[in-house]
Write an enzyme that holds these catalytic residues in place. Sequence first.
Site, short mmCIF file in Angstrom:
data_model
loop_
_atom_site.label_atom_id
_atom_site.label_comp_id
_atom_site.label_asym_id
_atom_site.label_seq_id
_atom_site.Cartn_x
_atom_site.Cartn_y
_atom_site.Cartn_z
CB THR A 55 -0.89 -0.02 1.26
OG1 THR A 55 -1.40 -1.36 1.42
CG2 THR A 55 -2.05 0.94 1.15
CB THR A 56 3.33 2.54 2.42
OG1 THR A 56 2.36 2.16 3.39
CG2 THR A 56 3.84 3.93 2.74
CG HIS A 627 -6.47 -2.31 11.63
ND1 HIS A 627 -7.54 -1.56 12.06
CD2 HIS A 627 -6.81 -2.79 10.42
CE1 HIS A 627 -8.49 -1.59 11.14
NE2 HIS A 627 -8.09 -2.34 10.14
CG HIS A 671 -10.77 0.37 9.45
ND1 HIS A 671 -11.32 -0.86 9.22
CD2 HIS A 671 -11.53 0.94 10.42
CE1 HIS A 671 -12.37 -1.03 10.01
NE2 HIS A 671 -12.52 0.05 10.74
C1 LIG Z 1 -7.53 -9.06 5.87
C2 LIG Z 1 -7.30 -7.60 6.10
C3 LIG Z 1 -8.38 -6.72 6.14
C4 LIG Z 1 -8.16 -5.36 6.33
N1 LIG Z 1 -9.22 -4.51 6.22
C5 LIG Z 1 -8.98 -3.18 6.13
C6 LIG Z 1 -10.02 -2.30 5.75
O1 LIG Z 1 -11.14 -2.69 5.47
N2 LIG Z 1 -9.72 -0.97 5.68
C7 LIG Z 1 -8.47 -0.49 5.95
O2 LIG Z 1 -8.26 0.72 5.85
N3 LIG Z 1 -7.48 -1.31 6.31
C8 LIG Z 1 -7.70 -2.64 6.37
N4 LIG Z 1 -6.67 -3.49 6.65
C9 LIG Z 1 -5.35 -2.91 6.98
C10 LIG Z 1 -4.60 -2.29 5.80
O3 LIG Z 1 -4.97 -2.88 4.58
C11 LIG Z 1 -3.10 -2.44 6.04
O4 LIG Z 1 -2.78 -1.95 7.32
C12 LIG Z 1 -2.26 -1.66 5.04
O5 LIG Z 1 -2.66 -1.97 3.72
C13 LIG Z 1 -0.79 -1.97 5.25
O6 LIG Z 1 0.00 -1.30 4.30
P1 LIG Z 1 1.59 -1.38 4.35
O7 LIG Z 1 2.09 -0.47 3.28
O8 LIG Z 1 2.03 -1.13 5.74
O9 LIG Z 1 1.99 -2.83 4.08
P2 LIG Z 1 1.39 -3.90 2.97
O10 LIG Z 1 0.36 -3.25 2.12
O11 LIG Z 1 0.97 -5.12 3.69
O12 LIG Z 1 2.62 -4.20 2.03
C14 LIG Z 1 3.76 -4.93 2.39
C15 LIG Z 1 4.26 -5.68 1.17
O13 LIG Z 1 5.60 -6.10 1.38
C16 LIG Z 1 5.77 -7.43 0.90
N5 LIG Z 1 6.90 -8.03 1.63
C17 LIG Z 1 6.95 -8.37 2.93
N6 LIG Z 1 8.17 -8.81 3.25
C18 LIG Z 1 8.91 -8.76 2.12
C19 LIG Z 1 10.26 -9.06 1.82
N7 LIG Z 1 11.10 -9.49 2.76
N8 LIG Z 1 10.69 -8.89 0.54
C20 LIG Z 1 9.83 -8.45 -0.41
N9 LIG Z 1 8.56 -8.13 -0.18
C21 LIG Z 1 8.11 -8.27 1.08
C22 LIG Z 1 4.44 -8.08 1.18
O14 LIG Z 1 4.26 -9.23 0.39
C23 LIG Z 1 3.46 -6.94 0.85
O15 LIG Z 1 3.11 -6.94 -0.51
C24 LIG Z 1 -6.85 -4.87 6.51
C25 LIG Z 1 -5.77 -5.75 6.49
C26 LIG Z 1 -5.97 -7.09 6.26
C27 LIG Z 1 -4.78 -8.00 6.20
#
Ligand SMILES: Cc1cc2nc3c(=O)[nH]c(=O)nc-3n(C[C@H](O)[C@H](O)[C@H](O)COP(=O)(O)OP(=O)(O)OC[C@H]3O[C@@H](n4cnc5c(N)ncnc54)[C@H](O)[C@@H]3O)c2cc1C
Length: 693
Positions: A55-56, A627, A671
């Site tokens: 996402t980020t 979360h 969220h």
């Molecule tokens: C089932 C579920 C339901 C949710 N429902 C909601 C909702 O309805 N509304 C809402 O706002 N939020 C919701 N959330 C929370 C929200 O989606 C997440 O908190 C947010 O998307 C996290 O973003 P991020 O950028 O931190 O990490 P992520 O989007 O999780 O991205 C991390 C990425 O890094 C990759 N990665 C990890 N380790 C490695 C590595 N060593 N090497 C290469 N790649 C790697 C992963 O595969 C992933 O693609 C939900 C989460 C889940 C899991």
Amino acid sequence: MTLKMKSTCSWLSILFLVLLPTSSSSPDAEPRHSLKRTQSSLLSSYDFIICGAGTTGLTIADRLSSAFPSKTVLVIEYGELEAAPGVFDPPTKEYTPLDFGAPRASSWDLVSLPSPALNNGTAFLKAGKAVGGSSAINGQFFDRASKHDFDDGWSPLQVSMTDRKVPIWDWKGMEPFYKKSVNYNPPGKDTVDKYGYTWDETAWNENSTSSKVQATMASFLWADHSLIRKAFQNMGIWLRRECMDGNKEGICWTPNAQDAMTGQRSFAGSAHYTEVVANRSNYHLLTGHQVTRVVFPQGLKDGGWGGEVPLVEVRGVGNQGTFNITAAGEVIISAGALHSPAILQRSGIGPKDFLQQLKIPVIVDLPGVGSNLQDHSGPTVEWNYSQPLNIHPMPPDMANSTFLSEAFAAWNQRPARGPYTIAMSMTSIWVPLANITANYTFILDKINDLVSLGDKLSTKPDPKTLESLTAALHLPPSYASSSTLLKGYLAQLSSISSLLANPKSPSLESAFTTGTTLTAVLNHPLSRGTVRLNPSSPLDLPILDYRSASNPIDLDMHLLHTQYLRRTIPALQFLFTDPEAFQSLGFPNNTLPFNLTVTETQPGQQIQSEDAILNWIRSSTVQSFMHPCCTNAMMPLEKGGVVDTHLRVHNAGGRLRVADASIFPLEPSSHLSSLCYAVGEKAADLIIKEWSE
Ligand SMILES: Cc1cc2nc3c(=O)[nH]c(=O)nc-3n(C[C@H](O)[C@H](O)[C@H](O)COP(=O)(O)OP(=O)(O)OC[C@H]3O[C@@H](n4cnc5c(N)ncnc54)[C@H](O)[C@@H]3O)c2cc1C
Ligand SMILES: *[C@@H]1O[C@H](CO)[C@@H](O)[C@H](O)[C@H]1NC(C)=O
Ligand SMILES: *[C@@H]1O[C@H](CO)[C@@H](O)[C@H](O)[C@H]1NC(C)=O
Ligand SMILES: *[C@@H]1O[C@H](CO)[C@@H](O)[C@H](O)[C@H]1NC(C)=O
Ligand SMILES: *[C@@H]1O[C@H](CO)[C@@H](O)[C@H](O)[C@H]1NC(C)=O
Ligand SMILES: *[C@@H]1O[C@H](CO)[C@@H](O)[C@H](O)[C@H]1NC(C)=O
Ligand SMILES: *[C@@H]1O[C@H](CO)[C@@H](O)[C@H](O)[C@H]1NC(C)=O
Ligand SMILES: *[C@@H]1O[C@H](CO)[C@@H](O)[C@H](O)[C@H]1NC(C)=O
Ligand SMILES: *[C@@H]1O[C@H](CO)[C@@H](O)[C@H](O)[C@H]1NC(C)=O
Ligand SMILES: *[C@@H]1O[C@H](CO)[C@@H](O)[C@H](O)[C@H]1NC(C)=O
Ligand SMILES: *[C@@H]1O[C@H](CO)[C@@H](O)[C@H](O)[C@H]1NC(C)=O
């Protein structure tokens, strides 16, 4: 109020075609040229390397590759480019929004260690493992945090002895990025007339076409939706016209992360990759590779601020081959709250004692890496109806073949309409502690007592004091070896105390779309957990110690929240004794189910004493609403932080950043996805400014 017509459908269908591989579209229009699967297809070096296509991370990759056409950007992702169905998409026939057996993109599945304060129950979590990260699998609920989360919460935590700059993580510094990060599609007149949706255009960047992330109100609601909204109103909770402007205490309408035209999931994989990559020869994505660690071949100079850029070491998933990729500009870790601390720990950046146990050479001793784990949690209040509600449409109507075929047809309309445009939830309440009970100051007193325990903390406390304070503050034992972590936690307690004292800052969330359950979600947990590498297989999933409710004040808050939320049930019962109230919801008189009784089934009427409710809470609290956050907290070094206000890892050269849900210092009252997009936008803005100088 015109509906923006966006043809994102073409990209999503191309994505499906690529997967099916029968593409007939022009090769230029495909992400294929940008998508790399092997070492040999990569450039010898990239200006920016982003670890994790989530996402980020993808938000940052999109913005950097657009701002700097002559600089190269590589995103490295463990998972693959996948279709990402919405929570409720055809051909699914049953509306079961939280059914993880339904078609979804790939995920990591994790179970925490048992939490002793909750009868040794465990947290069950998923996290996205595909291009788009968790935005590819989440519930599509798209709300924003309260402005107080930043003004009372995050921003004061950034103050340090050495850095007294203008705050940039207050609401004023966040709002522009929230706006920039998403394009809001106002609901059509048909749905506004039907459901009474309200919004305020000024909360959105009305012409934020720069983001292809789409927020859209569902064009359909189940018939019981209005019952619960009315019951909430009868409890004295006021209706908000808009909840995305930083003020969200009240009853909120919440959009979905969804394309307005097609009704399909809008997520980072589409909005920040497939839909934008066509003309960006400088934007590469390596899938099927795990970032194992970052390496500083020359070590770190100048006290760790010498501008060194680490190498990124990756491993092909499956074939185990490992190689290094060189970054000329910087490396940004965006692997999410569970994996980003794992990458740092494997790199020798983390708590010294722990790294030494694993025989990992310590590059930077940062006790905060993998500490400060928080999540949203809570128990669920349930009820039943003594007779069928006899109102329509309701989810069982999907079994009616006429209704079902109408639902299909409506989904295929443009703009999409009907039940398939529903996701996890559309309404939520956000209630401050002051509204939950007049007697809430005892919570503040308890928190402030903990803060004053911290007065025992001298600049150089002896280990015994640290150990006893750690225990008294209910913190993970690892905090006993770090006075800075303790200082940071005490500062967090002060922030949380201000948040809970603020009559505009929510403490409880509960969301609803249909059914007979409401969960009492705790916005601001005091308990802290940890994320640590698994010593016996450091490349695999890390070990999560949730320690949910280890701080007993969390149980006090769960208790108050439960007592409050169960009042929804009599408020709901009242509707069935008041024909006028019922009729005002638009139900015809002849469907009014007179004599219907609404009965609480969880916790249940026999559970009334505080002890009984607490026992019920211990056995029925869901420890993770998925979360997880805050495991590389943005706080000063002296408060046990991991990144500074520019998201640079402390003492790690200045060209290694972290940007994802791990940098949050505290859980927000929202969220997490929209905040991750906003953090991505803000991170990109900071990086672009630095490299434009
Ligand atoms: C089932 C579920 C339901 C949710 N429902 C909601 C909702 O309805 N509304 C809402 O706002 N939020 C919701 N959330 C929370 C929200 O989606 C997440 O908190 C947010 O998307 C996290 O973003 P991020 O950028 O931190 O990490 P992520 O989007 O999780 O991205 C991390 C990425 O890094 C990759 N990665 C990890 N380790 C490695 C590595 N060593 N090497 C290469 N790649 C790697 C992963 O595969 C992933 O693609 C939900 C989460 C889940 C899991
Ligand atoms: C939780 O597990 C620990 C360790 O196995 C045990 O000592 C304790 O009694 C358990 N607590 C409960 C409530 O079951
Ligand atoms: C909308 O776009 C125009 C032209 O780019 C810009 O001048 C204006 O400031 C934008 N409005 C908002 C609210 O961002
Ligand atoms: C809080 O209480 C005030 C005063 O009773 C009321 O007007 C308001 O609607 C309540 N807000 C919420 C979110 O319950
Ligand atoms: C890509 O460039 C072509 C030609 O310059 C243009 O027609 C097209 O609209 C661009 N596509 C995107 C997605 O920007
Ligand atoms: C990556 O680079 C580091 C530092 O030069 C080196 O120690 C390591 O062996 C390299 N890894 C691989 C797989 O080549
Ligand atoms: C509702 O729940 C109560 C209490 O558990 C139970 O006695 C009753 O039979 C239930 N009614 C229905 C219709 O399920
Ligand atoms: C089935 O759905 C159709 C269309 O909504 C409706 O007219 C009809 O009454 C429904 N039939 C039953 C048995 O509920
Ligand atoms: C306030 O509420 C708490 C928890 O319900 C209770 O223990 C305490 O006695 C109450 N205090 C007052 C003054 O009512
Ligand atoms: C519905 O019921 C209310 C209350 O009993 C009554 O005032 C009203 O006239 C009724 N409306 C219709 C259309 O029957
Ligand atoms: C409600 O209950 C009473 C007493 O049991 C009964 O006489 C009446 O017919 C019921 N009304 C409806 C609409 O079911």
